[in-house]
Design a protein around this motif. Structure first.
Motif, PDB file in Angstrom:
ATOM      1  N   TYR A  32      -3.580  -4.563   4.332  1.00 28.76           N
ATOM      2  CA  TYR A  32      -2.621  -4.932   5.370  1.00 28.76           C
ATOM      3  C   TYR A  32      -1.473  -3.931   5.389  1.00 28.76           C
ATOM      4  O   TYR A  32      -0.923  -3.581   4.338  1.00 28.76           O
TER       5      TYR A  32
ATOM      6  N   HIS B   6      -4.544  -5.014   9.956  1.00 33.31           N
ATOM      7  CA  HIS B   6      -5.456  -5.167   8.827  1.00 33.31           C
ATOM      8  C   HIS B   6      -6.508  -4.077   8.946  1.00 33.31           C
ATOM      9  O   HIS B   6      -6.906  -3.710  10.049  1.00 33.31           O
TER      10      HIS B   6
ATOM     11  N   ARG C  47      -0.856  -2.984   1.728  1.00 30.18           N
ATOM     12  CA  ARG C  47      -1.020  -4.042   0.732  1.00 30.18           C
ATOM     13  C   ARG C  47      -2.494  -4.406   0.608  1.00 30.18           C
ATOM     14  O   ARG C  47      -3.147  -4.693   1.607  1.00 30.18           O
ATOM     15  N   GLU C  48      -2.957  -4.404  -0.612  1.00 32.41           N
ATOM     16  CA  GLU C  48      -4.345  -4.784  -0.857  1.00 32.41           C
ATOM     17  C   GLU C  48      -4.462  -6.300  -0.791  1.00 32.41           C
ATOM     18  O   GLU C  48      -3.665  -7.018  -1.393  1.00 32.41           O
ATOM     19  N   GLU C  49      -5.428  -6.778  -0.040  1.00 33.33           N
ATOM     20  CA  GLU C  49      -5.694  -8.211   0.052  1.00 33.33           C
ATOM     21  C   GLU C  49      -7.045  -8.550  -0.566  1.00 33.33           C
ATOM     22  O   GLU C  49      -7.717  -9.472  -0.133  1.00 33.33           O
TER      23      GLU C  49
END
Length: 166
Positions: A34, A41, A59-61
């Motif tokens: 993200y 995304h 940001r890693e999801e």
């Protein structure tokens, strides 16, 4: 005769041990990231690409879902809009052709969709009419889909299929 039996037995043993290995498909993790600046995304099966994006602020999801291996399904194409900085994922070759005709860049296929003869999990496609970038979102989670629809996103149905969501 004993030698022939031994050779035939060896052949069938090899077939049992190695002959079916090509039939099984290995699932491929599709990483979900993200971008807090754009709201987009991004989905990739490439760990190096995911790590690079994380190093520049995405940001890693974790893992979004698992796709079939590259020879076991239909290609899901990835396109990039250089004007909005947005990515789009689709199975539809007509949609690919249209987006390319209006300036999107074809980035080939990102991963594959599970086919109709495979165990599969729907990946829902949603559209945010208020977003300039990150306008589409893809998820195997029907609760996430329902929440996004409640807050104004439009459901576009099933975009493609994962092999598993876990």
């Amino acid at each position: 005769m004993k030698k022939v039996s031994l050779i035939v037995g060896f052949f069938f043993t090899c077939l049992l041990l190695f002959g079916f290995a090509h039939e099984a498909s290995a699932s491929i993790a599709v990483y979900r990231l993200y971008n807090p600046n754009s709201g987009e995304h991004f989905y990739t099966p490439l760990l190096a690409e995911a790590r690079h994006l994380r190093s520049v602020g995405w940001r890693e999801e974790q893992i979004g879902w698992f796709a079939p291996d590259l020879h076991a399904g239909a290609p899901v194409y990835r396109l990039y809009n250089p004007n909005a900085g947005d990515h789009h994922y689709t199975l539809n070759s007509y949609e690919v052709a249209h987006l390319k005709s209006v300036g999107w860049r074809d980035e080939s296929y990102a991963f594959v969709s599970a086919g109709p003869n495979q165990v599969r999990v729907p990946i829902y496609r949603l559209y945010n009419p208020n977003a300039k970038a990150g306008a589409h979102h893809y998820t195997p989670d029907s609760n996430e889909r329902d929440h996004l629809v409640k807050v104004g996103w439009r459901s576009e149905g099933i975009g493609f299929y994962a092999e598993t969501a876990e």
